[in-house]
Design an enzyme around this catalytic site. Structure first.
Site, PDB file in Angstrom:
ATOM      1  N   GLU B  46       0.834  -1.214   0.000  1.00 38.01           N
ATOM      2  CA  GLU B  46       0.000   0.000   0.000  1.00 38.01           C
ATOM      3  C   GLU B  46       0.865   1.259   0.000  1.00 38.01           C
ATOM      4  OE1 GLU B  46      -3.018  -0.063  -0.621  1.00 38.01           O
ATOM      5  OE2 GLU B  46      -3.649  -2.080  -0.049  1.00 38.01           O
ATOM      6  N   ASN B  50       1.311   3.936  -3.170  1.00 38.16           N
ATOM      7  CA  ASN B  50       0.962   5.350  -3.032  1.00 38.16           C
ATOM      8  C   ASN B  50       2.097   6.260  -3.502  1.00 38.16           C
ATOM      9  OD1 ASN B  50      -1.591   4.863  -2.139  1.00 38.16           O
ATOM     10  ND2 ASN B  50      -1.193   5.324   0.019  1.00 38.16           N
ATOM     11  N   ARG B 111     -10.446   2.898  -8.050  1.00 35.76           N
ATOM     12  CA  ARG B 111      -9.666   2.959  -6.824  1.00 35.76           C
ATOM     13  C   ARG B 111     -10.583   2.987  -5.613  1.00 35.76           C
ATOM     14  NH1 ARG B 111      -4.371   2.974  -7.175  1.00 35.76           N
ATOM     15  NH2 ARG B 111      -4.225   3.361  -9.396  1.00 35.76           N
TER      16      ARG B 111
HETATM   17  N1  LIG Z   1       2.805   9.155  -0.801  1.00 34.36           N
HETATM   18  C1  LIG Z   1       1.777   9.981  -1.130  1.00 34.36           C
HETATM   19  N2  LIG Z   1       2.036  11.169  -1.742  1.00 34.36           N
HETATM   20  C2  LIG Z   1       1.031  12.014  -2.094  1.00 34.36           C
HETATM   21  N3  LIG Z   1      -0.283  11.755  -1.879  1.00 34.36           N
HETATM   22  C3  LIG Z   1      -0.604  10.582  -1.267  1.00 34.36           C
HETATM   23  C4  LIG Z   1       0.399   9.643  -0.870  1.00 34.36           C
HETATM   24  N4  LIG Z   1      -0.216   8.590  -0.290  1.00 34.36           N
HETATM   25  C5  LIG Z   1      -1.541   8.867  -0.316  1.00 34.36           C
HETATM   26  N5  LIG Z   1      -1.787  10.061  -0.890  1.00 34.36           N
HETATM   27  C6  LIG Z   1      -3.120  10.714  -1.035  1.00 34.36           C
HETATM   28  O1  LIG Z   1      -4.006  10.135  -0.070  1.00 34.36           O
HETATM   29  C7  LIG Z   1      -5.156   9.583  -0.732  1.00 34.36           C
HETATM   30  C8  LIG Z   1      -5.616   8.327   0.002  1.00 34.36           C
HETATM   31  O2  LIG Z   1      -4.663   7.268  -0.116  1.00 34.36           O
HETATM   32  P1  LIG Z   1      -5.156   5.755   0.011  1.00 34.36           P
HETATM   33  O3  LIG Z   1      -3.992   4.864  -0.207  1.00 34.36           O
HETATM   34  O4  LIG Z   1      -5.926   5.593   1.268  1.00 34.36           O
HETATM   35  O5  LIG Z   1      -6.208   5.623  -1.202  1.00 34.36           O
HETATM   36  P2  LIG Z   1      -5.884   5.559  -2.772  1.00 34.36           P
HETATM   37  O6  LIG Z   1      -4.437   5.303  -2.997  1.00 34.36           O
HETATM   38  O7  LIG Z   1      -6.437   6.783  -3.416  1.00 34.36           O
HETATM   39  O8  LIG Z   1      -6.741   4.281  -3.236  1.00 34.36           O
HETATM   40  P3  LIG Z   1      -6.316   2.735  -2.977  1.00 34.36           P
HETATM   41  O9  LIG Z   1      -5.150   2.732  -2.033  1.00 34.36           O
HETATM   42  O10 LIG Z   1      -7.520   2.101  -2.391  1.00 34.36           O
HETATM   43  O11 LIG Z   1      -5.959   2.195  -4.325  1.00 34.36           O
HETATM   44  C9  LIG Z   1      -4.726   9.353  -2.155  1.00 34.36           C
HETATM   45  O12 LIG Z   1      -5.826   9.370  -3.060  1.00 34.36           O
HETATM   46  C10 LIG Z   1      -3.758  10.525  -2.391  1.00 34.36           C
HETATM   47  O13 LIG Z   1      -4.450  11.708  -2.701  1.00 34.36           O
HETATM   48 MG   LIG Z   2      -3.401   3.771  -2.036  1.00 32.87          MG
END
Ligand SMILES: Nc1ncnc2c1ncn2[C@@H]1O[C@H](COP(=O)(O)OP(=O)(O)OP(=O)(O)O)[C@@H](O)[C@H]1O
Ligand SMILES: [Mg+2]
Lengths: 102, 154
Positions: B46, B50, B111
């Site tokens: 995860e 990200n 997503r």
């Molecule tokens: N390393 C990062 N850098 C910049 N923004 C981030 C980062 N990690 C998360 N985010 C932001 O936080 C939001 C939520 O992250 P999360 O992993 O919970 O969901 P997601 O990645 O959008 O979907 P999923 O993980 O279910 O595929 C993301 O949509 C993004 O906007």
């Molecule tokens: Mg994610």
């Protein structure tokens, strides 16, 4: 990621084989959607996770995407044979209320 | 026993499987159970995903790097694994909002917005530090309990 599909008694079986993550998701989406488009009329689809050895939230997104596509076609989607790890994240995300386990 | 491992990888999705497997392999010294190992792999996947899709917006540039720092401590069969995943990408403006289940800034059609929720549920401690325009560090702690020992002795 390998994908095998069969149609039996109006049910589309989609058997996924491998790991579902960001790397494999694009291929999995593309191939599964093509199989859905090519399949004869069905009322139900089963996504079989028996051979899915790893899955993260990308896999949840993949399932939600297929659920939405099948819903537009009037086909009800079910998940079958998730391993304990897949079961844990699918339960946590509340996916079974949308896509029941069959 | 105190141990550590540092990994620097290109932020490309080909490296996801390698990154989570490398952390899982490093954790093996702590005798984790299969379910603990699987939690570690999922949480790392995860965090790394990200970095690739959000922090660096999927751009495959050689400057886009992910740093994974692990520390392992074991005392009388009880293990603790610290995992830090750092990127120098776009950063997160509103961490509280980003942490909400189902929150995503990418297409909700493909997503789930469940990454942070999964990292929190699959580890014993979770924290995030982020500065907009500078980057993000996710810190997670996984305790490796007696479950692993039982499985190994069985
Ligand atoms: N390393 C990062 N850098 C910049 N923004 C981030 C980062 N990690 C998360 N985010 C932001 O936080 C939001 C939520 O992250 P999360 O992993 O919970 O969901 P997601 O990645 O959008 O979907 P999923 O993980 O279910 O595929 C993301 O949509 C993004 O906007
Ligand atoms: Mg994610």
């Amino acid at each position: 990621m390998k994908i095998l599909t069969t149609v039996q008694n109006g049910i589309l079986h989609i058997l996924l084989d491998g790991e579902i993550d960001e790397y494999s998701a694009a291929t999995a989406r593309h191939q599964t959607d093509r199989k859905i488009d090519e399949c004869p009329p069905c009322d139900k689809a089963y996504i079989d996770l028996a051979n899915v050895t790893f899955m993260d939230s990308t896999g949840i997104g993949f399932l939600i995407g297929r659920y939405k596509k099948l819903q537009r076609l009037g086909i009800k989607l079910y998940v079958v044979n998730p391993n304990p790890a897949a079961d844990k994240i699918l339960s946590l995300a509340g996916i079974y209320t949308l896509i029941p386990k069959a | 026993m105190k141990n550590y491992m540092k990994l620097e990888i290109a932020a490309i999705s080909e490296n996801e499987s390698f990154a989570r497997s490398a952390v899982a392999a490093f954790a093996l010294n702590l005798n984790p159970s299969l379910s603990e190992l699987s939690d570690i792999k999922t949480a790392v996947s995860e965090a790394v995903t990200n970095c690739i899709v959000h922090a660096y917006k999927g751009k495959r540039s050689p400057e886009n790097k992910i740093f994974i720092d692990c520390r392992a401590e074991a005392e009388q069969g009880e293990g603790v694994l610290h995992i830090d995943v750092t990127d120098f990408g776009c950063g997160i403006e509103n961490l509280d909002e980003a942490m909400q289940p189902f929150f995503t800034t990418l297409s909700p059609n493909e997503r789930a917005g469940m990454g942070f929720t999964i990292m929190q549920a699959f580890t014993n401690s979770f924290s995030a530090r982020s500065v907009k325009g500078e980057g993000t560090t996710i810190s997670m702690i996984k305790k490796i309990g007696a479950g692993g020992k039982e499985e190994l002795n069985a």
